[in-house]
Structure formats: C-alpha cells, structure tokens
Design a protein around this motif. Structure first.
Motif, PDB file in Angstrom:
ATOM      1  N   HIS A 148      77.497  31.530 -19.656  1.00 38.44           N
ATOM      2  CA  HIS A 148      78.350  32.488 -19.256  1.00 38.44           C
ATOM      3  C   HIS A 148      79.412  32.450 -20.709  1.00 38.44           C
ATOM      4  O   HIS A 148      79.663  33.600 -21.149  1.00 38.44           O
ATOM      5  CB  HIS A 148      79.362  32.371 -18.232  1.00 38.44           C
ATOM      6  CG  HIS A 148      80.525  33.609 -17.987  1.00 38.44           C
ATOM      7  ND1 HIS A 148      81.577  33.521 -18.274  1.00 38.44           N
ATOM      8  CD2 HIS A 148      80.182  34.806 -17.219  1.00 38.44           C
ATOM      9  CE1 HIS A 148      82.195  34.489 -17.911  1.00 38.44           C
ATOM     10  NE2 HIS A 148      81.406  35.120 -17.330  1.00 38.44           N
ATOM     11  N   GLY A 149      79.524  31.348 -21.220  1.00 39.00           N
ATOM     12  CA  GLY A 149      80.420  31.298 -22.295  1.00 39.00           C
ATOM     13  C   GLY A 149      79.693  31.897 -23.577  1.00 39.00           C
ATOM     14  O   GLY A 149      80.405  32.378 -24.506  1.00 39.00           O
ATOM     15  N   GLU A 150      78.431  31.873 -23.522  1.00 44.02           N
ATOM     16  CA  GLU A 150      77.408  32.451 -24.815  1.00 44.02           C
ATOM     17  C   GLU A 150      77.377  33.930 -24.334  1.00 44.02           C
ATOM     18  O   GLU A 150      76.694  34.606 -25.248  1.00 44.02           O
ATOM     19  CB  GLU A 150      76.213  31.980 -24.472  1.00 44.02           C
ATOM     20  CG  GLU A 150      76.027  30.323 -25.010  1.00 44.02           C
ATOM     21  CD  GLU A 150      74.802  29.657 -24.771  1.00 44.02           C
ATOM     22  OE1 GLU A 150      73.848  30.246 -24.453  1.00 44.02           O
ATOM     23  OE2 GLU A 150      74.782  28.381 -24.855  1.00 44.02           O
ATOM     24  N   GLY A 151      77.886  34.647 -23.376  1.00 46.80           N
ATOM     25  CA  GLY A 151      77.989  35.795 -23.092  1.00 46.80           C
ATOM     26  C   GLY A 151      77.218  36.529 -22.095  1.00 46.80           C
ATOM     27  O   GLY A 151      76.805  37.712 -22.026  1.00 46.80           O
ATOM     28  N   HIS A 152      76.447  35.715 -21.425  1.00 49.72           N
ATOM     29  CA  HIS A 152      75.464  36.296 -20.397  1.00 49.72           C
ATOM     30  C   HIS A 152      76.249  36.425 -19.123  1.00 49.72           C
ATOM     31  O   HIS A 152      77.338  35.929 -18.608  1.00 49.72           O
ATOM     32  CB  HIS A 152      74.610  35.019 -20.121  1.00 49.72           C
ATOM     33  CG  HIS A 152      73.616  34.443 -21.008  1.00 49.72           C
ATOM     34  ND1 HIS A 152      72.341  35.335 -21.560  1.00 49.72           N
ATOM     35  CD2 HIS A 152      73.680  33.498 -22.104  1.00 49.72           C
ATOM     36  CE1 HIS A 152      71.930  34.726 -22.739  1.00 49.72           C
ATOM     37  NE2 HIS A 152      72.618  33.560 -23.060  1.00 49.72           N
ATOM     38  N   SER A 153      75.731  37.514 -18.471  1.00 51.85           N
ATOM     39  CA  SER A 153      76.396  38.265 -17.285  1.00 51.85           C
ATOM     40  C   SER A 153      76.089  37.106 -15.922  1.00 51.85           C
ATOM     41  O   SER A 153      75.195  36.380 -16.073  1.00 51.85           O
ATOM     42  CB  SER A 153      75.881  39.587 -17.021  1.00 51.85           C
ATOM     43  OG  SER A 153      74.496  39.600 -16.771  1.00 51.85           O
ATOM     44  N   TYR A 154      76.886  37.290 -14.764  1.00 50.62           N
ATOM     45  CA  TYR A 154      76.491  36.461 -13.786  1.00 50.62           C
ATOM     46  C   TYR A 154      74.906  36.694 -13.405  1.00 50.62           C
ATOM     47  O   TYR A 154      74.265  35.806 -12.860  1.00 50.62           O
ATOM     48  CB  TYR A 154      77.370  36.650 -12.628  1.00 50.62           C
ATOM     49  CG  TYR A 154      78.718  36.316 -12.959  1.00 50.62           C
ATOM     50  CD1 TYR A 154      79.193  35.618 -14.181  1.00 50.62           C
ATOM     51  CD2 TYR A 154      79.647  36.463 -11.897  1.00 50.62           C
ATOM     52  CE1 TYR A 154      80.542  35.196 -14.129  1.00 50.62           C
ATOM     53  CE2 TYR A 154      81.101  35.949 -11.833  1.00 50.62           C
ATOM     54  CZ  TYR A 154      81.477  35.515 -12.881  1.00 50.62           C
ATOM     55  OH  TYR A 154      82.574  34.772 -12.925  1.00 50.62           O
ATOM     56  N   ARG A 155      74.791  38.162 -13.436  1.00 49.95           N
ATOM     57  CA  ARG A 155      73.269  38.536 -13.040  1.00 49.95           C
ATOM     58  C   ARG A 155      72.177  37.834 -13.817  1.00 49.95           C
ATOM     59  O   ARG A 155      71.073  37.371 -13.430  1.00 49.95           O
ATOM     60  CB  ARG A 155      73.086  39.896 -12.889  1.00 49.95           C
ATOM     61  CG  ARG A 155      72.015  40.594 -12.139  1.00 49.95           C
ATOM     62  CD  ARG A 155      72.009  42.113 -11.837  1.00 49.95           C
ATOM     63  NE  ARG A 155      73.271  42.448 -10.923  1.00 49.95           N
ATOM     64  CZ  ARG A 155      73.406  42.211  -9.889  1.00 49.95           C
ATOM     65  NH1 ARG A 155      72.296  41.612  -9.082  1.00 49.95           N
ATOM     66  NH2 ARG A 155      74.337  42.592  -9.291  1.00 49.95           N
ATOM     67  N   ALA A 156      72.387  37.900 -15.136  1.00 50.46           N
ATOM     68  CA  ALA A 156      71.441  37.363 -16.171  1.00 50.46           C
ATOM     69  C   ALA A 156      71.358  35.942 -15.987  1.00 50.46           C
ATOM     70  O   ALA A 156      70.053  35.500 -15.901  1.00 50.46           O
ATOM     71  CB  ALA A 156      71.837  37.570 -17.376  1.00 50.46           C
ATOM     72  N   ILE A 157      72.457  35.301 -15.455  1.00 49.10           N
ATOM     73  CA  ILE A 157      72.371  33.802 -15.358  1.00 49.10           C
ATOM     74  C   ILE A 157      71.471  33.495 -14.250  1.00 49.10           C
ATOM     75  O   ILE A 157      70.625  32.486 -14.165  1.00 49.10           O
ATOM     76  CB  ILE A 157      73.762  33.146 -15.264  1.00 49.10           C
ATOM     77  CG1 ILE A 157      74.475  33.659 -16.685  1.00 49.10           C
ATOM     78  CG2 ILE A 157      73.751  31.707 -14.915  1.00 49.10           C
ATOM     79  CD1 ILE A 157      75.948  33.004 -16.673  1.00 49.10           C
ATOM     80  N   ALA A 158      71.806  34.209 -13.091  1.00 51.14           N
ATOM     81  CA  ALA A 158      71.044  34.010 -11.751  1.00 51.14           C
ATOM     82  C   ALA A 158      69.591  34.209 -12.116  1.00 51.14           C
ATOM     83  O   ALA A 158      69.006  33.305 -11.621  1.00 51.14           O
ATOM     84  CB  ALA A 158      71.649  34.847 -10.752  1.00 51.14           C
ATOM     85  N   ASP A 159      69.217  35.267 -12.735  1.00 49.55           N
ATOM     86  CA  ASP A 159      67.862  35.621 -13.090  1.00 49.55           C
ATOM     87  C   ASP A 159      67.274  34.561 -13.965  1.00 49.55           C
ATOM     88  O   ASP A 159      66.148  33.879 -13.618  1.00 49.55           O
ATOM     89  CB  ASP A 159      67.525  36.940 -13.831  1.00 49.55           C
ATOM     90  CG  ASP A 159      68.028  38.080 -12.789  1.00 49.55           C
ATOM     91  OD1 ASP A 159      67.990  37.848 -11.651  1.00 49.55           O
ATOM     92  OD2 ASP A 159      68.128  39.099 -13.192  1.00 49.55           O
ATOM     93  N   ARG A 160      67.941  34.041 -15.020  1.00 51.92           N
ATOM     94  CA  ARG A 160      67.283  32.819 -15.712  1.00 51.92           C
ATOM     95  C   ARG A 160      67.085  31.812 -15.036  1.00 51.92           C
ATOM     96  O   ARG A 160      66.254  31.286 -15.345  1.00 51.92           O
ATOM     97  CB  ARG A 160      68.536  32.819 -17.028  1.00 51.92           C
ATOM     98  CG  ARG A 160      67.852  31.859 -17.952  1.00 51.92           C
ATOM     99  CD  ARG A 160      68.821  32.063 -18.965  1.00 51.92           C
ATOM    100  NE  ARG A 160      68.567  31.171 -20.143  1.00 51.92           N
ATOM    101  CZ  ARG A 160      68.954  31.139 -21.296  1.00 51.92           C
ATOM    102  NH1 ARG A 160      69.875  32.214 -21.720  1.00 51.92           N
ATOM    103  NH2 ARG A 160      68.600  30.149 -22.164  1.00 51.92           N
ATOM    104  N   LEU A 161      67.966  31.353 -14.110  1.00 50.90           N
ATOM    105  CA  LEU A 161      67.880  30.135 -13.547  1.00 50.90           C
ATOM    106  C   LEU A 161      67.175  30.045 -12.094  1.00 50.90           C
ATOM    107  O   LEU A 161      66.962  29.000 -11.371  1.00 50.90           O
ATOM    108  CB  LEU A 161      69.330  29.484 -13.282  1.00 50.90           C
ATOM    109  CG  LEU A 161      70.133  29.244 -14.655  1.00 50.90           C
ATOM    110  CD1 LEU A 161      71.514  28.470 -14.379  1.00 50.90           C
ATOM    111  CD2 LEU A 161      69.387  28.325 -15.622  1.00 50.90           C
ATOM    112  N   GLY A 162      66.853  31.423 -11.665  1.00 55.03           N
ATOM    113  CA  GLY A 162      65.899  31.509 -10.395  1.00 55.03           C
ATOM    114  C   GLY A 162      66.931  30.990  -9.388  1.00 55.03           C
ATOM    115  O   GLY A 162      66.498  30.383  -8.327  1.00 55.03           O
ATOM    116  N   ILE A 163      68.352  31.313  -9.350  1.00 59.02           N
ATOM    117  CA  ILE A 163      69.146  31.235  -8.113  1.00 59.02           C
ATOM    118  C   ILE A 163      69.916  32.590  -7.831  1.00 59.02           C
ATOM    119  O   ILE A 163      69.859  33.452  -8.583  1.00 59.02           O
ATOM    120  CB  ILE A 163      70.256  29.958  -8.734  1.00 59.02           C
ATOM    121  CG1 ILE A 163      71.060  30.300  -9.820  1.00 59.02           C
ATOM    122  CG2 ILE A 163      69.642  28.775  -8.695  1.00 59.02           C
ATOM    123  CD1 ILE A 163      72.169  29.693 -10.316  1.00 59.02           C
TER     124      ILE A 163
END
Length: 92
Positions: free
Chosen positions: A47-62
C-alpha cells in the motif's frame, strides 16, 4: 504439504491419527500469528508503494476485506471486532 497432510489422514491407528492431528492444530495456532504478521507487513508495504486495496488483494490471492481489516486494525476472527452500535427504534 498436501502429501504430508494426506499421510496423516492415512495413519491407521485412530488414537495416533487424532494425537498427530491435535499436535498439528496446536502448532498451527502459533504459526498463524507469525504468518498473519508477515502478511500484514507486506500489505502495508504494498500500500505504501501505491497499490490499491483491491490490487493488493488480487496480487496476494486474499479477500479485499482482509486487506481492509489490516488498515482498520482488526485481527483474528470477526468475533473480536467492534460491534456496530445498536440502532434505537424511533420514538413514537
């Protein structure tokens, strides 16, 4: 990992199988805390790198709600989260 768990399921002696499963479950409780902390740190970094919550969830599979919970300060199950205040019925 799946092979190891399936090997436990195939232990022929019921007592030994249950004892082994109980030990695995007890060990996993401790491991879950460390794993959750590692996940939290990565979510915050992404998130600190600028990723959205949704992008983080998709990226981590959560779930998206899991990412949101990190920033809400929620840990553990839903039973430990603050309850919504009861809505009082309108007075007549």
């Amino acid at each position: 990992m799946t092979d190891a768990l399936e090997a436990v399921e195939r232990i022929p002696d019921l007592e030994e199988r249950v004892r082994t499963k109980s030990q695995i479950m007890a060990d996993q409780v401790k491991r879950n805390r460390a794993w959750a902390q590692e996940r939290k740190e990565l979510i915050e970094r992404l998130h600190g790198e600028g990723h959205s919550y949704r992008a983080i969830a998709d990226r981590l599979g959560i779930k998206l709600s899991t990412v949101q919970d990190v920033f809400r300060g929620y840990t553990g199950s839903g039973t430990t989260r603050p309850k919504k205040p009861a809505v009082e019925p309108p007075s007549a």
